[in-house]
Design an enzyme around this catalytic site. Structure first.
Site, PDB file in Angstrom:
ATOM      1  N   SER A 154       1.063  -3.434  -0.990  1.00  0.00           N
ATOM      2  CA  SER A 154      -0.247  -2.907  -1.378  1.00  0.00           C
ATOM      3  C   SER A 154      -0.615  -1.766  -0.440  1.00  0.00           C
ATOM      4  CB  SER A 154      -1.304  -4.015  -1.292  1.00  0.00           C
ATOM      5  OG  SER A 154      -2.583  -3.431  -1.308  1.00  0.00           O
ATOM      6  N   HIS A 167       1.774  -1.662  -5.264  1.00  0.00           N
ATOM      7  CA  HIS A 167       0.500  -2.235  -5.693  1.00  0.00           C
ATOM      8  C   HIS A 167      -0.630  -1.299  -5.245  1.00  0.00           C
ATOM      9  CE1 HIS A 167      -2.064  -5.686  -6.808  1.00  0.00           C
ATOM     10  NE2 HIS A 167      -2.844  -5.272  -5.827  1.00  0.00           N
ATOM     11  N   ASP A 182      -4.684  -0.621  -5.242  1.00  0.00           N
ATOM     12  CA  ASP A 182      -5.982  -1.279  -5.392  1.00  0.00           C
ATOM     13  C   ASP A 182      -7.094  -0.278  -5.673  1.00  0.00           C
ATOM     14  OD1 ASP A 182      -5.374  -4.064  -4.943  1.00  0.00           O
ATOM     15  OD2 ASP A 182      -4.838  -3.471  -2.900  1.00  0.00           O
ATOM     16  N   MET A 211     -11.038   0.134  -6.369  1.00  0.00           N
ATOM     17  CA  MET A 211     -12.305  -0.600  -6.183  1.00  0.00           C
ATOM     18  C   MET A 211     -13.481   0.344  -6.387  1.00  0.00           C
ATOM     19  SD  MET A 211     -11.430  -2.832  -2.803  1.00  0.00           S
ATOM     20  CE  MET A 211      -9.816  -3.601  -2.563  1.00  0.00           C
ATOM     21  N   HIS A 217      -4.208  -2.218  -9.876  1.00  0.00           N
ATOM     22  CA  HIS A 217      -5.104  -3.380  -9.889  1.00  0.00           C
ATOM     23  C   HIS A 217      -6.554  -2.884  -9.921  1.00  0.00           C
ATOM     24  CE1 HIS A 217      -6.504  -7.188  -7.441  1.00  0.00           C
ATOM     25  NE2 HIS A 217      -7.005  -7.161  -8.662  1.00  0.00           N
ATOM     26  N   MET A 246     -10.192  -3.365  -9.741  1.00  0.00           N
ATOM     27  CA  MET A 246     -11.291  -4.246  -9.339  1.00  0.00           C
ATOM     28  C   MET A 246     -12.575  -3.470  -9.572  1.00  0.00           C
ATOM     29  SD  MET A 246      -9.400  -5.677  -5.968  1.00  0.00           S
ATOM     30  CE  MET A 246      -8.292  -4.279  -6.027  1.00  0.00           C
ATOM     31  N   MET A 304      -5.599 -14.015  -7.716  1.00  0.00           N
ATOM     32  CA  MET A 304      -6.119 -13.590  -6.408  1.00  0.00           C
ATOM     33  C   MET A 304      -6.141 -14.788  -5.464  1.00  0.00           C
ATOM     34  SD  MET A 304      -6.680 -10.389  -6.477  1.00  0.00           S
ATOM     35  CE  MET A 304      -7.243 -10.324  -4.777  1.00  0.00           C
ATOM     36  N   ASP A 311      -1.905 -12.146  -5.030  1.00  0.00           N
ATOM     37  CA  ASP A 311      -2.407 -11.020  -4.245  1.00  0.00           C
ATOM     38  C   ASP A 311      -3.469 -11.503  -3.264  1.00  0.00           C
ATOM     39  OD1 ASP A 311      -3.131  -8.463  -3.416  1.00  0.00           O
ATOM     40  OD2 ASP A 311      -4.274  -8.005  -5.231  1.00  0.00           O
TER      41      ASP A 311
HETATM   42  C1  DX5 Z   1      -7.623  -7.281  -2.048  1.00  0.00           C
HETATM   43  C2  DX5 Z   1      -6.578  -6.426  -2.713  1.00  0.00           C
HETATM   44  C3  DX5 Z   1      -5.223  -6.735  -2.205  1.00  0.00           C
HETATM   45  C4  DX5 Z   1      -5.053  -6.410  -0.739  1.00  0.00           C
HETATM   46  C5  DX5 Z   1      -4.028  -7.320  -0.154  1.00  0.00           C
HETATM   47  O1  DX5 Z   1      -8.846  -7.087  -2.656  1.00  0.00           O
HETATM   48  O2  DX5 Z   1      -6.559  -6.631  -4.101  1.00  0.00           O
HETATM   49  O3  DX5 Z   1      -4.202  -6.121  -2.967  1.00  0.00           O
HETATM   50  O4  DX5 Z   1      -4.665  -5.080  -0.506  1.00  0.00           O
HETATM   51  O5  DX5 Z   1      -3.972  -7.118   1.214  1.00  0.00           O
HETATM   52  P1  DX5 Z   1      -3.443  -8.247   2.190  1.00  0.00           P
HETATM   53  O6  DX5 Z   1      -2.013  -8.509   1.812  1.00  0.00           O
HETATM   54  O7  DX5 Z   1      -3.582  -7.620   3.538  1.00  0.00           O
HETATM   55  O8  DX5 Z   1      -4.306  -9.459   2.002  1.00  0.00           O
HETATM   56 ZN    ZN Z   2      -4.723  -5.945  -5.222  1.00  0.00          ZN
END
Ligand code: DX5
Ligand code: ZN
Length: 214
Positions: free
Chosen positions: A8, A33, A35, A37, A66, A68, A139, A172
């Site tokens: 990620s 991956h 993220d 947000m 991903h 969010m 998650m 994740d």
């Molecule tokens: C959290 C993200 C994850 C995050 C994971 O909201 O969706 O993908 O980057 O990071 P680690 O592996 O450090 O928990």
């Molecule tokens: Zn993620």
């Protein structure tokens, strides 16, 4: 199912993202991956389609995006256009009819479709949509930030899901060599990991330790 490791990039150094991505690509990552947000669905803001588009140009790794974000259906077209290979929306953000529309759109474009479920959301919320998706992303932290601790209470949900779902299962949040074995045993085959991989002195070893955990 083949075990796949998805670093990620949230935990990468954004000032040299090109180098960071190429390092995990060279060291055996199976996908990347990413993220996204929005500061509404989760209390953090990260990156959008413009960055995904730039990443698409510098790597061959499949891009696992991903989302969010609230109302993901408003942004899916931009993320397809930016070059996403897999797009995940949260079950907490969409209605059944939106999911049906998204499935049609993504399969037409050859993009894999996933639904993600937060730790407090019960299995019953995704039970009815298993037929609509290519994969489920479970998650194992409350989304918003990298570097949080794995929540072991999600393991029974993964086992239940594995017994009722034929597709790929991704996990994740808080993934490291200590929890990966239990996750794989429970039925996960895609492991997203941010801080454990990007924070490791030896990233190759970190990737291999997750892949071979038992
Ligand atoms: C959290 C993200 C994850 C995050 C994971 O909201 O969706 O993908 O980057 O990071 P680690 O592996 O450090 O928990
Ligand atoms: Zn993620």
């Amino acid at each position: 199912m083949k075990i796949k490791i998805a670093p990620s990039i949230l935990s990468a150094d954004f000032s040299c993202l090109d180098r960071e991505i190429k390092s995990v690509e060279r060291l055996g990552a199976d996908m990347l991956h990413i993220d996204v947000m929005d500061g509404h669905f989760v209390p953090n803001i990260t990156i959008g389609p413009a960055v995904v588009k730039s990443i698409r140009r510098i790597t061959r790794l499949p891009l696992d995006v991903h989302l969010m974000i609230e109302s993901p259906e408003k942004f899916v077209d931009s993320f397809i256009k930016a070059g996403s290979d897999m797009i995940t929306v949260h079950i907490e953000t969409v209605s059944r009819s939106t999911l049906e529309r998204l499935k049609k759109k993504l399969s037409k474009q050859g993009v894999k479709f996933g639904v993600s479920i937060n730790p407090p959301t019960p299995f019953s919320k995704i039970k009815g949509v298993l037929k609509l998706v290519d994969f489920i992303l479970v998650m194992s932290v409350n989304p918003g930030f990298g570097g949080q601790e794995f929540i072991p209470e999600v393991l029974p949900k993964i086992k239940r899901l594995r017994s009722e779902f034929k597709g790929e299962i991704s996990v994740d949040g808080g993934v490291n060599d200590k929890v990966a074995g239990a996750l794989i045993k429970a039925g996960v085959n895609i492991l997203a990991a941010g801080s454990y991989i990007f924070g490791a002195k030896d990233r190759k070893q970190a990737i291999e330790r997750i892949r071979n955990a038992s």
